[in-house]
Enzyme design. Structure first.
Site, short mmCIF file in Angstrom:
data_model
loop_
_atom_site.label_atom_id
_atom_site.label_comp_id
_atom_site.label_asym_id
_atom_site.label_seq_id
_atom_site.Cartn_x
_atom_site.Cartn_y
_atom_site.Cartn_z
CG ASP A 150 -4.26 3.97 0.11
OD1 ASP A 150 -5.13 3.80 -0.76
OD2 ASP A 150 -3.08 4.28 -0.14
CD GLU A 247 -7.19 3.85 -4.47
OE1 GLU A 247 -6.11 3.64 -3.87
OE2 GLU A 247 -7.80 4.92 -4.38
CB THR A 248 -1.66 -0.13 -4.54
OG1 THR A 248 -0.89 -1.05 -3.80
CG2 THR A 248 -0.81 1.07 -4.91
CG ASP A 277 -3.77 4.93 -5.91
OD1 ASP A 277 -3.81 6.03 -5.35
OD2 ASP A 277 -3.42 3.88 -5.34
CG ASP A 385 3.47 -8.61 -11.32
OD1 ASP A 385 4.62 -8.26 -11.66
OD2 ASP A 385 3.20 -9.07 -10.19
CD GLU A 422 7.15 -10.24 -14.19
OE1 GLU A 422 8.25 -9.78 -13.87
OE2 GLU A 422 6.14 -10.15 -13.47
#
Length: 717
Positions: A150, A247-248, A277, A385, A422
């Site tokens: 990260d 990945e975050t 991730d 999202d 959403e």
């Protein structure tokens, strides 16, 4: 002296490569022969290709280590249209290839005198067209299949190296995340379940929280999740929906787990759209996370369970700041929706710069990553999202949702995948429930709010409740009942247990149940006077109402376990025992009820209508067809209905009031007798409130008492 090798592109294709066939801008056409990203070629070389409509020069730096190492090779990429590329023989590359890019553009033209850490050629950090190139910032490939680490880690807790302004000349390469070149295996994900979405029951869960409480060697990982496939199958789940696994920034979550240090547990801030991730992998070596995700998908398919991924294409982890990590350093205006001055960004998602989904670069990135996850990894669908941001065709400073834009393209290209929106964002005109095109389903907050209000705050009219139970024809008339995903709770808000055990959020409490900032103040929750018996009854009743409604039911992981978070309704930062699900502590009372209710729904197609042709018959408490006056009366205690006609007859009576009420069960079809399947009232808790198949109670009388705030379910056979 800095040596830069210039290598011309060798045209190639790769069987595992992601396509890049969507149209680019007219004045900067793409090369149709190039696959973006880094891929091994048939002869063992590696092709590197990255797109930018604004860059004037891009260099590739190759490393043999993820951090604190000088590049072993620097290559000036060859531009072909808006794609910059090179193919490099494997003999010139390390065994494990870590790489990144440096970009120049109108705000920072190339100067041969430039070297990492200098400002040679610099004009502005951002120019009047929104360009933000800075060659001192090593940016990773948007098509990276895995990342080395990260941007911020326990050893590198600061993001200053990626910033401009006073940090403009800081070379980020020693600490920056690097993309990793993988040897790509052929797709091998077993047989994808072919059920229609209306026949699914979705289980929304966090991949880490799914097994972390188990404490095993691979707990909290993709491998751990794979071992839960049999559990979900035994419960009756047919589709698992994972919160974001791309990945975050979560490497620092465990630096100080008992403080509010900005942890990102949920993961709604994507760094790399193709890369799983690493922190959720038991094998975190290069290639390990990808292999593990693919094995997980295969395991769920082996159990007949679909795998859906929550994806976040409305913004990225670069946020609205000046940090240059990936997209912003390559083509800021090609990936992000700029403000009117072009020096800032619009923010329709509430947490960062909007991705400019109408721009070809951003659109291709979205479509290509969806194709990678479906065709190579094997997932079965996606929950998007804040999906209206993907269809915004107005800007800057305005919002106009156009369902015929990218949402329609996605529906066309991924017609065999489950596509769930959403359907709202956070600005005016972005609430788009019911507006997505054919091929899409949507989270139906009308079901959520109506059931919550009816149970907890103030009774709605029987007509309002009936509309939601029957599938929300007013919203999905042209698409059918499966266009609505029915739910009472999700990851975002109270758990099902807390919805009936909490009057208000309590987000500032101490670890592990807090502190968390934000959270909705409109929860329609009620603690039922603190009475645990009534709370359990309300939980069962809410679950039953969802599972006998048309549409596609979604339950949150832990609903079946009565999992609670002590009234924290926004635990986005709680990577803790509060959010980890302890399946070893399941209570038979609720678990058995949930399992048998799911089985009942699966066994009766009348509860899963494909069209609007088979509508429920709405009844009053006497068993007669309810009049319009009755259906308009919010004070009427009983909402009852019959579905299935003579082929699959089911009768349901729901008492919304605080008083026990008698109902007259309608006459059963000729030759059949009514049997009680379930009663959510507390009197039946010793029997888990629901009969085992074959053990239903034969009704010998037409009158039945439905206890206050409970539901009774009957079948004729």
């Amino acid at each position: 002296m800095r040596w830069v090798l210039a290598i011309a592109l060798v045209g190639c294709s790769h069987p595992g490569a992601v396509s890049n066939d969507a149209a680019m801008t007219a004045d900067a056409p793409a090369s149709a022969t190039l696959a973006l990203g880094a891929h091994y070629t048939a002869d063992g070389a590696v092709s590197f290709a990255v797109a930018s409509t604004r860059a004037t020069r891009i260099e590739l730096d190759v490393f043999d280590a993820p951090a604190n190492a000088a590049p072993v090779l620097t290559v000036a990429l060859e531009p072909v249209g808006n794609v910059f590329s090179a193919t490099i023989p494997a003999s010139q590359l390390p065994a494990t290839i870590y790489y990144g890019y440096r970009a120049w553009g109108p705000n920072w033209p190339y100067d041969p005198a430039w070297a990492p850490g200098s400002d040679a050629g610099w004009i502005a950090d951002v120019d009047g067209d929104g360009n933000r190139m800075n060659p001192n910032k090593l940016v990773f490939d948007p098509y990276a299949l895995e990342l080395s680490h990260d941007p911020e880690t326990p050893d590198q807790p600061s993001g200053a190296a990626y910033a401009v302004g006073s940090n403009r000349d800081v070379d980020s390469a020693p600490v920056a995340p690097k993309a990793i070149v993988l040897v790509e295996a052929a797709p091998d994900f077993g047989t994808k379940p072919s059920r229609a979405l209306r026949d699914d029951i979705i289980y929304e869960v966090h991949v880490r929280g799914f097994t972390e409480a188990a404490g095993a060697s691979c707990a909290g990982t993709y491998a751990g999740a794979a071992m839960q496939a049999s559990y979900l199958a035994s419960l009756g789940i047919t589709a698992v929906e994972f919160l974001p696994i791309a990945e975050t920034q979560i490497d620092r979550n465990d630096v100080d787990p008992t403080s509010d240090n900005g942890d990102n547990y949920w993961g709604y801030s994507t760094l790399a759209y193709f890369a799983p991730d690493r922190r959720y992998a038991c094998d975190r070596s290069p290639g390990g996370p990808t292999r593990e995700v693919r094995a997980m998908v295969q395991a769920f398919h082996g159990a007949g369970i679909k795998v859906l991924l929550d994806v976040v294409y409305n913004h990225t982890a670069e946020g609205s700041s000046s940090s240059l990590l990936t997209l912003r350093g390559l083509d800021n205006a090609g990936y992000y929706q700029l403000d009117a001055a072009k020096t800032g960004f619009t923010n329709s998602n509430g947490v960062g710069a909007d991705v400019a989904a109408q721009q070809p670069l951003a659109q291709n990135l979205i479509l290509d990553s969806l194709a990678y996850w479906t065709d190579t990894v094997g997932v079965d669908g996606f929950r998007f999202d804040l999906a209206p941001v993907l269809g915004n065709t107005c800007g800057p400073g305005c919002f106009t949702f156009d369902p015929t834009s990218l949402p329609q393209t996605i529906a066309t290209r991924f017609a065999s995948a489950a596509l769930i929106a959403e359907p709202w964002a956070v600005v005016a005109n972005s609430y788009e429930v019911g507006q997505f095109p054919a091929g899409w389903s949507e989270w139906n907050d009308h079901v959520r709010d109506t059931i919550r209000q009816d149970q907890n705050t103030a009774p709605v009219t029987p007509s309002a409740l009936a509309t939601r139970i029957a599938g929300s024809f007013d919203l999905y008339a042209s698409r059918g009942p499966q266009a609505g995903v029915t739910y009472i709770v999700s990851h975002d808000g109270f758990t099902l247990h807390d919805e009936y055990a909490c009057d208000a959020p309590s987000n500032t409490q101490a670890w592990p149940y807090g502190p968390s900032s934000g959270g909705s103040t409109t929860n329609d929750s009620w603690d039922h006077g603190g009475d645990a018996v009534q709370q359990r009854q309300a939980t069962r009743t809410g679950m039953a109402l969802e599972l006998v409604s048309a549409g596609v039911p979604m339950i949150a992981g832990g609903d079946e376990l009565a999992h609670g978070i002590q009234c924290n309704n926004n635990p986005y930062d709680l990577d803790s025992t509060a959010t980890w699900l302890d399946y070893g502590a399941q209570t038979d009372i609720l678990w058995t009820f949930a399992q048998r209710m799911l089985a009942f729904r699966a066994a009766h197609p009348a509860l899963r209508p494909a069209t609007w042709n088979a509508q429920p018959t709405w009844l009053d408490n006497t068993g007669a067809v309810a009049s319009s006056a009755y259906m308009s009366g919010a004070a009427n205690a009983i909402v009852a209905w019959q579905v299935g006609g003579t082929g699959d007859p089911i009768y349901i009576a729901y008492n919304r009031s605080a008083t026990d009420t008698s109902v007259t069960i309608p006459t059963a079809p000729a030759g059949l007798t009514w049997y009680r399947v379930a009663d959510t009232a507390s009197w039946d808790e010793p029997d888990a409130n629901i009969a085992a198949p074959g053990g239903e109670y034969m009704m010998h009388q037409a009158q039945y008492t439905v206890y206050a705030r409970s539901l009774a379910l009957f079948i004729a056979r």
